[in-house]
Design a protein around this motif. Structure first.
Motif, PDB file in Angstrom:
ATOM      1  N   LEU A   1       0.611   4.757  -6.004  1.00  0.00           N
ATOM      2  CA  LEU A   1       2.280   5.096  -5.951  1.00  0.00           C
ATOM      3  C   LEU A   1       1.833   5.939  -7.565  1.00  0.00           C
ATOM      4  CD1 LEU A   1       4.254   2.123  -5.133  1.00  0.00           C
ATOM      5  CD2 LEU A   1       4.064   4.525  -4.169  1.00  0.00           C
TER       6      LEU A   1
ATOM      7  N   SER B   1      -6.424 -10.789   1.489  1.00  0.00           N
ATOM      8  CA  SER B   1      -6.264  -9.256   1.805  1.00  0.00           C
ATOM      9  C   SER B   1      -4.705  -8.807   1.506  1.00  0.00           C
ATOM     10  CB  SER B   1      -6.305  -9.567   3.290  1.00  0.00           C
ATOM     11  OG  SER B   1      -5.967  -8.303   3.892  1.00  0.00           O
ATOM     12  N   PHE B   2      -3.657  -9.754   1.473  1.00  0.00           N
ATOM     13  CA  PHE B   2      -2.492  -9.321   1.110  1.00  0.00           C
ATOM     14  C   PHE B   2      -2.539  -8.596  -0.374  1.00  0.00           C
ATOM     15  CE2 PHE B   2       1.048 -10.214  -1.479  1.00  0.00           C
ATOM     16  CZ  PHE B   2       2.138  -9.393  -0.801  1.00  0.00           C
ATOM     17  N   HIS B   3      -3.276  -9.444  -1.179  1.00  0.00           N
ATOM     18  CA  HIS B   3      -3.347  -9.041  -2.697  1.00  0.00           C
ATOM     19  C   HIS B   3      -4.251  -7.575  -2.851  1.00  0.00           C
ATOM     20  CE1 HIS B   3      -1.093 -12.242  -4.170  1.00  0.00           C
ATOM     21  NE2 HIS B   3      -1.887 -13.221  -3.615  1.00  0.00           N
ATOM     22  N   GLU B   4      -5.282  -7.656  -1.885  1.00  0.00           N
ATOM     23  CA  GLU B   4      -5.757  -6.319  -2.025  1.00  0.00           C
ATOM     24  C   GLU B   4      -5.251  -5.007  -1.638  1.00  0.00           C
ATOM     25  OE1 GLU B   4      -9.585  -4.876  -3.091  1.00  0.00           O
ATOM     26  OE2 GLU B   4      -8.615  -6.858  -3.022  1.00  0.00           O
ATOM     27  N   HIS B   5      -4.352  -5.380  -0.532  1.00  0.00           N
ATOM     28  CA  HIS B   5      -3.560  -4.447   0.034  1.00  0.00           C
ATOM     29  C   HIS B   5      -2.393  -3.742  -0.679  1.00  0.00           C
ATOM     30  CE1 HIS B   5      -1.406  -2.137   3.162  1.00  0.00           C
ATOM     31  NE2 HIS B   5      -0.120  -2.939   3.069  1.00  0.00           N
TER      32      HIS B   5
ATOM     33  N   ARG C   1     -11.247  -5.464   7.497  1.00  0.00           N
ATOM     34  CA  ARG C   1     -11.715  -5.749   5.932  1.00  0.00           C
ATOM     35  C   ARG C   1     -13.375  -6.246   5.960  1.00  0.00           C
ATOM     36  NH1 ARG C   1      -8.216  -4.729   2.089  1.00  0.00           N
ATOM     37  NH2 ARG C   1      -6.056  -4.124   2.502  1.00  0.00           N
TER      38      ARG C   1
ATOM     39  N   LEU D   1     -12.970  -0.369 -13.716  1.00  0.00           N
ATOM     40  CA  LEU D   1     -13.486  -1.798 -14.319  1.00  0.00           C
ATOM     41  C   LEU D   1     -14.072  -1.757 -15.841  1.00  0.00           C
ATOM     42  CD1 LEU D   1     -14.063  -3.566 -11.054  1.00  0.00           C
ATOM     43  CD2 LEU D   1     -12.268  -4.382 -12.746  1.00  0.00           C
TER      44      LEU D   1
ATOM     45  N   SER E   1      -1.803  -0.081  -2.720  1.00  0.00           N
ATOM     46  CA  SER E   1      -0.522   0.742  -2.733  1.00  0.00           C
ATOM     47  C   SER E   1       0.027   0.846  -4.103  1.00  0.00           C
ATOM     48  CB  SER E   1       0.636  -0.328  -2.199  1.00  0.00           C
ATOM     49  OG  SER E   1       0.042  -0.837  -0.660  1.00  0.00           O
TER      50      SER E   1
ATOM     51  N   LEU F   1       0.332  -8.039   5.174  1.00  0.00           N
ATOM     52  CA  LEU F   1      -0.702  -8.783   4.818  1.00  0.00           C
ATOM     53  C   LEU F   1      -2.041  -7.709   4.898  1.00  0.00           C
ATOM     54  CD1 LEU F   1      -0.911 -11.905   6.873  1.00  0.00           C
ATOM     55  CD2 LEU F   1      -0.456 -11.477   4.472  1.00  0.00           C
TER      56      LEU F   1
ATOM     57  N   LEU G   1      -7.099  -1.537 -13.055  1.00  0.00           N
ATOM     58  CA  LEU G   1      -7.649  -1.536 -11.640  1.00  0.00           C
ATOM     59  C   LEU G   1      -8.442  -0.277 -11.336  1.00  0.00           C
ATOM     60  CD1 LEU G   1      -4.191  -2.582 -10.143  1.00  0.00           C
ATOM     61  CD2 LEU G   1      -6.071  -3.969 -10.604  1.00  0.00           C
TER      62      LEU G   1
ATOM     63  N   LYS H   1      -2.463  -4.332  -4.162  1.00  0.00           N
ATOM     64  CA  LYS H   1      -3.041  -3.536  -5.377  1.00  0.00           C
ATOM     65  C   LYS H   1      -3.445  -1.969  -4.904  1.00  0.00           C
ATOM     66  CE  LYS H   1      -6.150  -6.799  -5.905  1.00  0.00           C
ATOM     67  NZ  LYS H   1      -7.464  -7.581  -6.489  1.00  0.00           N
TER      68      LYS H   1
END
Lengths: 256, 256
Positions: free
Chosen positions: B230, B218-222, A100, B241, B226, A94, B238, B224
């Motif tokens: 990569l 937070s998950f989606h932020e994390h 955060r 903007l 990652s 998560l 991203l 993105k």
DNA sequence: AGGCGCTTGTGAAGACGTGCACAAATCGCG
DNA sequence: CGCGATTTGTGCACGTCTTCACAAGCGCCT
């Protein structure tokens, strides 16, 4: 559902767990599992079965196992899941390993409550700044934070990295605030204003509308009332409630 | 969730529109349509196309048409939907024709905000009573209502019909409050406490957890973060903007 | 009246989420 | 060491939701 089963092959063993790409429904339940796990850890449990954790989280055990299987095999057959390890894994997935920062815009009725809500800090979120457009509110101190004018958002955002923006303004101001948040680089927004917001691709947006929740409940209430008024094939527990409240953990319709 | 399929049988043709038995996902969107329709009505529109209403509500036009088709044919081909008529129909289906009374338990940080939230009254909900277990809070007046002790719930519920109970207490007290609400006949509960509640069958229960929303973001932020770290196949909007914020109404992941 | 453009309503297909049921794996014990 | 009890992980079937694509219907203009 069928990528990198990765039978072993410990070739890389890098720090990045290969981005499991979880189903959205699973992501939405992970925080619930996490809370249940913290409760279990506080109660002294070292391990927990899928059945036990599922009960604590209010879901089906099969669903829980499938959810957890998406992040890898962190259980031991015949034993269960290591509570501490699972907490660590879920928090990692998560993105909660780092604290955060949250920017809250709109310090009205609801914003006040959010600014003072201690449930945020205890889950690893720090309210970094408060903003409002009303000059009368600027300067007010809430919970140790001073309310700034929303125009200062760019400057504050430049000083500290804002992970998430929370909009608690009236609906009429929400779109402008969202635009400002996006402009300073915020890519995750939680919107409490009762309106639809447009954001560019790449920005995640969630909405919480308190009145909508009540309206959904109103529908079911209305439906139940209509059913009891009809001939009534099924109306068992509806007509007269059992005083014993047998408490089958039935939890219906949490909103997909 | 799968009773009375009721295959047609137009024998009755009574005043009751046969209980359409809407899909849950549709019910959850109706309030959104309703709000959009009110906005359109205020703006002077007499009719609206599915495309227009879908835009205003932030959904796909095909989805909107299918949703509305579940309540019957209230549109005119080649023209669109009559705004006033559609408002009337949706309000009828949602059971909003009568004003529903809400009992709010827990007048802490969040409860205060809810008690003062004017979005409830404007949608046909009336906060009928406030309760708290803390004697220090009993007697306080909020928004014209006096806070009573939670033990008085049975007496107050006997005086006026309570449609919906709202729980805004700490998690530790929530289950006890839910039991009390059920005991006085409340069959719809909205829970803001971060915990799982058990209620008997026939009682509808919805939950709103503010911290969970943040954790999902937070998950989606994390994720993105990652991705950008990569090699980067997709990272278009991203990295930098677009200043123009083209505002494709993309609205991702509303939680369904 | 007839044709044309526009919009709804819906069948069908695909994507997604859920739950069952069972094989595989692990532990503890005799 | 082997066996049985226990629990995970998952293949499969089912139901729900979404989306596409198009026929049916409606109003307007000629």
């Amino acid at each position: 559902m069928s990528q990198h089963r990765h039978p072993g092959a410990p070739g890389r063993a890098g720090a990045v767990p290969a981005l499991p790409d979880l189903p959205e429904a699973t992501v939405a339940r992970l925080p619930e599992y996490l809370r249940a796990l913290h409760n279990l850890a506080d109660a002294g449990h070292e391990t927990v079965s899928s059945e036990g954790l599922a009960n604590a989280a209010g879901v089906n055990s099969a669903k829980l196992r499938k959810d957890l299987s998406h992040l890898g095999s962190y259980g031991t057959r015949g034993v269960g899941y290591d509570v501490a390890l699972l907490i660590e894994q879920i928090e990692s997935v998560l993105g909660l390993t780092q604290c955060r920062s949250v920017a809250l815009v709109g310090v009205g009725n609801l914003g006040h409550a959010l600014a003072g809500y201690d449930g945020f800090a205890s889950r690893g979120f720090r309210i970094a700044a408060l903003f409002d457009a009303d000059p009368a509110r600027v300067g007010e101190e809430i919970n140790g934070l001073v309310v700034r004018h929303v125009d200062e958002l760019p400057r504050v955002a430049a000083e500290q990295l804002i992970s998430i923006g929370v909009i608690a303004t009236p609906a009429s101001a929400a779109q402008a605030v969202a635009d400002q948040l996006v402009a300073v680089g915020v890519t995750s927004i939680l919107n409490f204003a009762p309106c639809v917001l447009s954001v560019p691709e790449g920005v995640d947006m969630r909405k919480v509308d308190l009145a909508i929740e009540l309206q959904i409940l109103s529908f079911h209430e209305h439906r139940k009332a209509s059913l009891t008024a009809l001939p009534g094939t099924a109306g068992s527990a509806l007509t007269a409630l059992p005083g014993g409240l047998a408490a089958t953990d039935t939890q219906e319709a949490i909103g997909t």
